[in-house]
Design an enzyme around this catalytic site. Structure first.
Site, short mmCIF file in Angstrom:
data_model
loop_
_atom_site.label_atom_id
_atom_site.label_comp_id
_atom_site.label_asym_id
_atom_site.label_seq_id
_atom_site.Cartn_x
_atom_site.Cartn_y
_atom_site.Cartn_z
N ARG A 1 0.91 -1.27 -0.03
CA ARG A 1 -0.05 -0.06 0.12
C ARG A 1 1.00 1.23 0.11
NH1 ARG A 1 -5.12 0.25 3.56
NH2 ARG A 1 -5.88 1.50 2.03
N ASP B 1 -2.69 9.13 7.36
CA ASP B 1 -1.67 8.26 6.72
C ASP B 1 -0.39 8.56 6.53
OD1 ASP B 1 -4.59 7.04 6.32
OD2 ASP B 1 -3.19 5.54 6.03
O1 MRU Z 1 -7.69 2.24 3.84
P1 MRU Z 1 -7.58 2.03 5.37
O2 MRU Z 1 -8.54 1.62 6.02
O3 MRU Z 1 -6.24 1.66 5.67
O4 MRU Z 1 -7.52 3.69 5.91
C1 MRU Z 1 -7.33 4.01 7.29
C2 MRU Z 1 -7.59 5.57 7.42
O5 MRU Z 1 -7.42 6.38 6.70
C3 MRU Z 1 -6.99 5.91 8.78
O6 MRU Z 1 -7.57 7.22 8.98
C4 MRU Z 1 -5.51 6.36 9.10
O7 MRU Z 1 -4.76 5.25 8.49
C5 MRU Z 1 -5.13 6.52 10.43
S1 MRU Z 1 -5.45 4.79 11.26
C6 MRU Z 1 -4.89 5.29 13.10
#
Ligand code: MRU
Length: 352
Positions: free
Chosen positions: A98, A245
């Protein structure tokens, strides 16, 4: 891969290292089923990250750290003299799973640093990487508890908050980032109302956030993503609280798709906007949000089956993150401190 059922919902952990394997709670099945998949190969862990069995930036980073342990075990046990080069290939595989969550790349950088600085003997490599993975896991929990307290201090006086996506125990080493602030503020009796968006298309809010809060006995109201403007207009919330992220050097913040829209709406309605993330999410090497790679996932995650055929005229665009400019953010909360009205200078001061 074997599947272990776990019906004891309270205290479920996203990741468990047991018997030299990584157990990953399959978050795609929640809240209906709590099943752990067991991985003993780096390929398996990379797939668990890509397929979103484990998700959330800090949890992805921790999973990658355990993935590095599995990679090292195989490379070191093999007869390949150049196990370093093989291990680097495995790290690349994990990194490609990712692209947006910087924690994944940060965890691998920590593993590389360890190998370069300590230069452990071949027989010690696995133990040293495992020690690192456990440390990163524990440090993330500690950071979340610190951010929970710091964020709750900032929102004093608030009675209603809205959160987006899932940023709780499932997405981290425990407690959560944005959800950690909400948990702590609720324990302190600072909050009267917690709202959560559905978070289409993966429904992290509808499936995971409301589930985590209910497990903790915290009442939560779910709303369609498209109802956020109307909620803000009603005056029922004072803060939007989200995770991240990747946070660029100037405070621009990549987070789940829809975060940017919430920040724009918040500014329009006089609602304040908080980002909560550990320092492993800060990316000093990326000067602004323009340089952040935004993951786009398969259109089939959005398109109804009726439109998924070769001569269909209907397509879909599926970016799963967006970037909120720093000027729309009132506070960035990290375990190192809180940055109010973030910009490049204030972010640099935090990291100094
Ligand atoms: O696609 P995801 O579910 O991995 O996305 C998660 C998010 O965008 C969260 O807000 C981010 O990773 C912070 S988690 C503490």
């Amino acid at each position: 891969m074997t599947i272990i059922p776990d019906n004891q919902h309270p205290g479920l952990r996203a990741l468990i290292w047991r018997d030299d394997r990584l157990e990953v709670l399959d978050q795609r099945r929640l809240p209906d089923q709590a099943l752990y998949d067991c991985y003993d190969s780096v390929e398996g862990v990379a797939d668990a990250i890509y397929s979103m069995r484990v998700r959330g930036a800090p949890a992805i980073g921790i999973a990658a750290a355990y993935g590095a342990v599995l990679a090292a075990r195989r490379r070191v046990a093999g007869h390949d003299a150049d196990w370093h080069a093989g291990l680097e290939q495995d790290f690349e595989l994990l990194a490609a799973a990712r692209p947006t969550a910087v924690n994944l790349h940060w965890a691998l950088a920590r593993a590389r640093q360890l190998l370069a600085a300590v230069r452990p003997a071949r027989e010690d490599v696995v133990a040293r990487l495992l020690e690192l993975a456990h440390t990163l896991h524990a440090e993330d929990l500690a950071a979340n508890l610190a951010m929970g307290a710091a964020g709750a201090d900032v929102i004093q006086g608030a009675c209603g908050v809205l959160t987006h996506c899932n940023t709780g125990s499932l997405a981290t080493g425990g407690h959560g980032t944005a959800l950690g602030v909400i948990r702590t503020a609720w324990q302190r009796q600072q909050l009267q109302a917690v709202y959560a968006t559905e978070t289409r298309p993966w429904m992290q809010g509808a499936r995971l956030t409301v589930w985590e809060l209910a497990q903790d006995g915290i009442p939560v109201t779910l709303l369609a993503d498209s109802a956020a403007a109307w909620l803000m207009r009603s005056g029922r919330i004072q803060w939007v609280i989200v995770g991240a992220d990747r946070i660029a050097a100037n405070g621009d913040t990549a987070n789940k798709i829809g975060t940017y829209a919430l920040a724009v709406l918040a500014r329009q309605h006089g609602v304040r906007f908080m980002v909560v993330a550990p320092s492993s999410t800060l990316d000093a090497a990326t000067s602004s949000g323009d340089a952040i790679v935004i993951e786009e996932r398969d259109p089939s995650e959005l398109l109804l089956p009726a439109y998924q055929h070769d001569d269909s005229l209907v397509s879909a665009w599926n970016p799963v993150f967006d970037v909120t400019p720093a000027e729309l953010i009132d506070a960035i909360v990290t375990e190192r401190g809180v940055v109010l009205h973030p910009d490049a200078q204030r972010m640099q001061a935090l990291l100094a």
